[in-house]
Design a protein around this motif. Structure first.
Motif, mmCIF file in Angstrom:
data_model
loop_
_atom_site.group_PDB
_atom_site.id
_atom_site.type_symbol
_atom_site.label_atom_id
_atom_site.label_comp_id
_atom_site.label_asym_id
_atom_site.label_seq_id
_atom_site.Cartn_x
_atom_site.Cartn_y
_atom_site.Cartn_z
ATOM 1 N N ASP A 5 -9.929 7.816 -9.524
ATOM 2 C CA ASP A 5 -10.487 7.970 -8.129
ATOM 3 C C ASP A 5 -12.019 7.337 -8.407
ATOM 4 O O ASP A 5 -12.354 6.678 -7.234
ATOM 5 N N VAL A 6 -12.663 7.561 -9.296
ATOM 6 C CA VAL A 6 -14.121 7.008 -9.430
ATOM 7 C C VAL A 6 -14.328 5.738 -9.546
ATOM 8 O O VAL A 6 -14.771 4.805 -8.972
ATOM 9 N N HIS A 7 -13.148 5.050 -10.249
ATOM 10 C CA HIS A 7 -13.270 3.594 -10.516
ATOM 11 C C HIS A 7 -12.664 2.803 -9.301
ATOM 12 O O HIS A 7 -13.074 1.928 -8.916
ATOM 13 N N ALA A 8 -11.924 3.571 -8.440
ATOM 14 C CA ALA A 8 -11.205 3.153 -7.247
ATOM 15 C C ALA A 8 -12.500 3.085 -6.131
ATOM 16 O O ALA A 8 -12.886 2.187 -5.378
ATOM 17 N N ALA A 9 -13.323 4.012 -6.107
ATOM 18 C CA ALA A 9 -14.527 4.240 -5.326
ATOM 19 C C ALA A 9 -15.285 3.108 -5.599
ATOM 20 O O ALA A 9 -16.036 2.442 -4.815
ATOM 21 N N LYS A 49 -18.928 1.989 -3.124
ATOM 22 C CA LYS A 49 -19.338 3.449 -2.749
ATOM 23 C C LYS A 49 -19.286 4.400 -3.698
ATOM 24 O O LYS A 49 -18.409 4.510 -4.592
ATOM 25 N N PRO A 50 -20.354 5.229 -3.654
ATOM 26 C CA PRO A 50 -20.390 6.502 -4.694
ATOM 27 C C PRO A 50 -19.130 7.439 -4.351
ATOM 28 O O PRO A 50 -18.703 7.898 -3.180
ATOM 29 N N THR A 66 -25.956 4.964 -3.059
ATOM 30 C CA THR A 66 -25.342 3.696 -2.826
ATOM 31 C C THR A 66 -26.432 2.406 -3.343
ATOM 32 O O THR A 66 -26.171 1.376 -3.705
ATOM 33 N N ARG A 67 -27.981 2.617 -3.062
ATOM 34 C CA ARG A 67 -28.839 1.664 -3.100
ATOM 35 C C ARG A 67 -29.141 1.658 -4.735
ATOM 36 O O ARG A 67 -29.243 0.447 -5.234
ATOM 37 N N ASN A 68 -28.896 2.606 -5.374
ATOM 38 C CA ASN A 68 -29.329 2.739 -6.965
ATOM 39 C C ASN A 68 -27.979 2.173 -7.883
ATOM 40 O O ASN A 68 -28.000 2.027 -9.215
ATOM 41 N N GLY A 69 -26.906 2.269 -7.240
ATOM 42 C CA GLY A 69 -25.754 1.930 -7.879
ATOM 43 C C GLY A 69 -24.961 2.963 -8.648
ATOM 44 O O GLY A 69 -24.263 2.838 -9.470
ATOM 45 N N SER A 70 -25.363 4.270 -8.359
ATOM 46 C CA SER A 70 -24.688 5.425 -8.915
ATOM 47 C C SER A 70 -23.314 5.416 -8.636
ATOM 48 O O SER A 70 -23.030 5.321 -7.567
ATOM 49 N N PRO A 99 -16.962 14.325 1.836
ATOM 50 C CA PRO A 99 -16.969 14.036 0.373
ATOM 51 C C PRO A 99 -15.664 13.695 0.167
ATOM 52 O O PRO A 99 -14.807 13.893 0.748
ATOM 53 N N ASP A 100 -15.666 13.067 -1.324
ATOM 54 C CA ASP A 100 -14.210 12.659 -1.838
ATOM 55 C C ASP A 100 -13.468 13.880 -2.254
ATOM 56 O O ASP A 100 -12.386 13.828 -2.440
#
Length: 624
Positions: free
Chosen positions: A408-412, A417-418, A497-501, A531-532
């Motif tokens: 799910d993290v890789h899909a987001a 988006k984080p 989102t800005r920092n790419g986390s 939240p996810d």
């Protein structure tokens, strides 16, 4: 009027449905019943209420376990139909005689159903009329009470009050003055209002009228006698010397106060940075990535011991009688046959910390799934019940949806988006510590993590999370205390989102399930940020309290949400799992009451002590 009557197999094949009704059901009550009731071992309940926009249904069902058929009736909840249970029983009996596994169409059952429904409705109408005409009116009620009081005066009624009979209190003014609307005296009321002293007005004990009262004169005599004895005893016993109370020594302070700051929680403090040990990501492999191996030798030894115990017990009871009962028992199991084994199983589950309410519902569901089945040869009822319970427990604890967070993290990440995870729970269960464990596990899989300090209520919460972030070399977003946690979480997601986390782990304040202001703040945080994953962090030590915590958390989140589809708890993180030995029942109670899977299990103090829930191991522990 019924909205729908459906007959289908446990495999999902629809055999027959009532064509006369023809009303299209709003929503999907049948699917919801199967998903949230029958598959989650709640089939022991008598009915299920389904709510949807513009629809409110009640569903009742019954099983034919030998044939594997389910009979479901749906009707409007406001109607309260009395004949549904009777109709289902008759439909089950008639359709079972007609059923053929090779057939899939049963159009000839329509006429039979019409006749059965007319019989059920006529029977319910007769019962309703008999209840109405059999209800006594006020006048007849008054005559019956007069006859009962008259019979009581003749000596037939043993439960008389002091104002109705006896030598002294029968002519009292209070008993004469209190009248009911029908003209008869209310003896029970007079007996309640009467003082205990009235039974001994003449100095004699009134045995007939005051059977439950006491004599005041006797009480005074006993007090006088007892007082002398106690005085002599008290005089003989020497008084114990009082212990000296420990006094705290006075602290000696310097004349001049130190100029250095006493606040060591400053983020810019150099001393704090020197004391923190940085934990590298290769410090150790997280237990999440290790497969838990259950030794087969210990299992076989336990099974052999259990078999030996069973053999010795059967020898004591009589080998021939126990075998005769298992072979030549009843053709179909009845509820009375299952009751002893289910009671023993319920007691065993409760000793393993399963909530009593959950254990009772599970046993009812297992009884519903076994009732009417044939007992196989050389098979005991207890082993049949235990096998059915094992299947039910595996079905409950096995997740019904994907819990692969890394996928799910890789899909987001592909959607730029984080992935946001919110940790919620009651006070002191270890939310911040286990949040750090999850962060460490994600770091090992090359995932960029950021922490959000949204516990702006508890003193020291921000500093605690900051310490974990420095040890793991993870960025943290914080705004201090007394801020709105929903706004802090929103700004943290924007920063990520800005920092790419890749992942934002949101720490929230611990709150009791009855704390209205804090539950409202939590609902706002979830509704505002969507939240996810909402993780409920709970202790493995709790028993019955787990049901109350999770049910009220979900109830508050649903009640305080402005959305028609409120966001509830998605998963469970179970902490302190290494402290409970074999009392693993809290996992079962939490999953059963919420329907959410156990996604993580905390089993220690270090960052690597986080693992997956082994369903087979939990089930074996619960039933051994």
């Amino acid at each position: 009027m019924l909205e729908q009557l459906l007959i289908f197999t446990r495999g999902g094949l629809i055999l027959w449905t009532c064509k006369e009704l023809g009303n299209a059901l709003r929503g999907s009550p049948i699917d919801t019943l199967i998903r949230s009731c029958l598959l989650e071992e709640r089939s022991g309940a008598s009915s299920y209420n389904y709510d949807a926009p513009g629809a409110s249904y009640t569903l009742k069902w019954t099983f034919h376990n030998e044939l594997g058929i389910v009979f479901v009736a749906v009707y409007q909840r406001i109607l309260h139909l009395l004949y549904v249970d009777d109709l289902l029983a008759m439909v089950k009996r008639e359709f079972s005689d007609l059923y053929d596994p090779k057939r899939t169409v049963y159009d000839d059952f329509d006429d039979i159903y019409r006749q059965l429904r007319k019989e059920a409705e006529a029977r319910a109408e007769e019962i309703k009329k008999s209840k109405q005409f059999g209800k006594p009116t006020n006048n007849s009620l008054g005559r019956k009470q007069g006859q009962m009081q008259k019979a009581g005066l003749d000596g037939g009624n043993k439960k008389k009050s002091g104002g109705e009979s006896g030598n002294d209190g029968g002519d009292s003014e209070k008993s004469k003055g209190r009248k009911m609307d029908n003209g008869h005296s209310n003896g029970n009321h007079a007996g309640i209002e009467k003082s205990p002293v009235m039974g001994a007005v003449s100095g004699k004990e009134n045995e007939s009228s005051n059977s439950g009262a006491f004599d005041v004169n006797k009480l005074h005599k006993l007090r006088a006698k007892g007082g002398k004895k106690t005085d002599t005893l008290v005089n003989k016993v020497p008084k114990a010397e009082p212990k000296k109370k420990a006094t705290k020594k006075n602290r000696v302070w310097d004349d001049s106060p130190p100029e250095s700051k006493l606040d060591y929680t400053d983020p810019m403090s150099e001393n704090l940075d020197e004391n923190i040990v940085v934990v590298a990501t290769d410090h150790g492999e997280s237990m999440m990535d290790k497969e838990e191996i259950i030794s087969s030798e210990s299992e076989t030894e336990e099974e052999e011991e259990a078999e030996k115990d069973g053999k010795t017990n059967s020898t004591k009871k009589g080998w021939f009688s126990s075998m005769f009962q298992s072979i030549a028992g009843k053709a179909n199991l009845e509820k009375t046959d299952l009751t002893p084994a289910l009671k023993a199983l319920k007691d065993r589950l409760m000793t393993k910390n399963v909530a009593e309410e959950i254990a009772e519902k599970l046993c009812e569901s297992v009884a519903a799934s076994l009732e009417g089945k044939k007992l196989a040869s050389f098979t005991r009822i207890s082993s049949t019940v235990q096998a059915a319970m094992e299947e039910a427990l595996v079905r409950i604890l096995t997740p019904r949806r994907s819990i692969d967070i890394l996928r799910d993290v890789h899909a987001a990440k592909e959607q730029r988006k984080p992935y946001v995870v919110v940790f919620v729970g009651v006070n002191g269960v270890g939310k911040s510590t286990n949040l750090a464990k999850v962060a460490y596990w994600l770091q090992q899989h090359k995932v960029n993590v950021m922490m959000a300090a949204c516990d702006t209520f508890r003193s020291g919460a921000v500093e605690q999370l900051r310490t974990h972030a420095r040890r793991l070399q993870i960025p943290i977003f914080e705004k201090g205390y007394e801020k709105d946690p929903a706004i802090v979480a929103k700004e943290a997601i924007q920063e990520a989102t800005r920092n790419g986390s890749d992942v934002v782990l949101v720490d929230t304040a611990g709150r009791m399930q009855d704390n209205e202001p804090l539950m409202r703040a939590l609902s706002k945080l979830i509704n505002l940020n969507s939240p996810d994953l909402v993780l409920f962090v709970g202790e493995a030590l709790v028993g019955n309290d787990a049901v109350d915590q999770l049910s009220k958390f979900n109830q508050k989140l649903a009640d305080l949400s402005a959305s028609p589809n409120p966001r509830l708890i998605d998963g469970i993180l179970l902490t302190k799992f290494d402290t409970i030995d074999d009392k693993v029942g809290a996992a079962l109670s939490m999953v059963y009451i919420s329907g959410a899977p156990v996604m993580f299990v905390g089993c220690g103090q270090s960052y690597t002590d986080l693992k997956k829930l082994n369903v087979k191991s939990i089930v074996k522990t619960l039933l051994k």
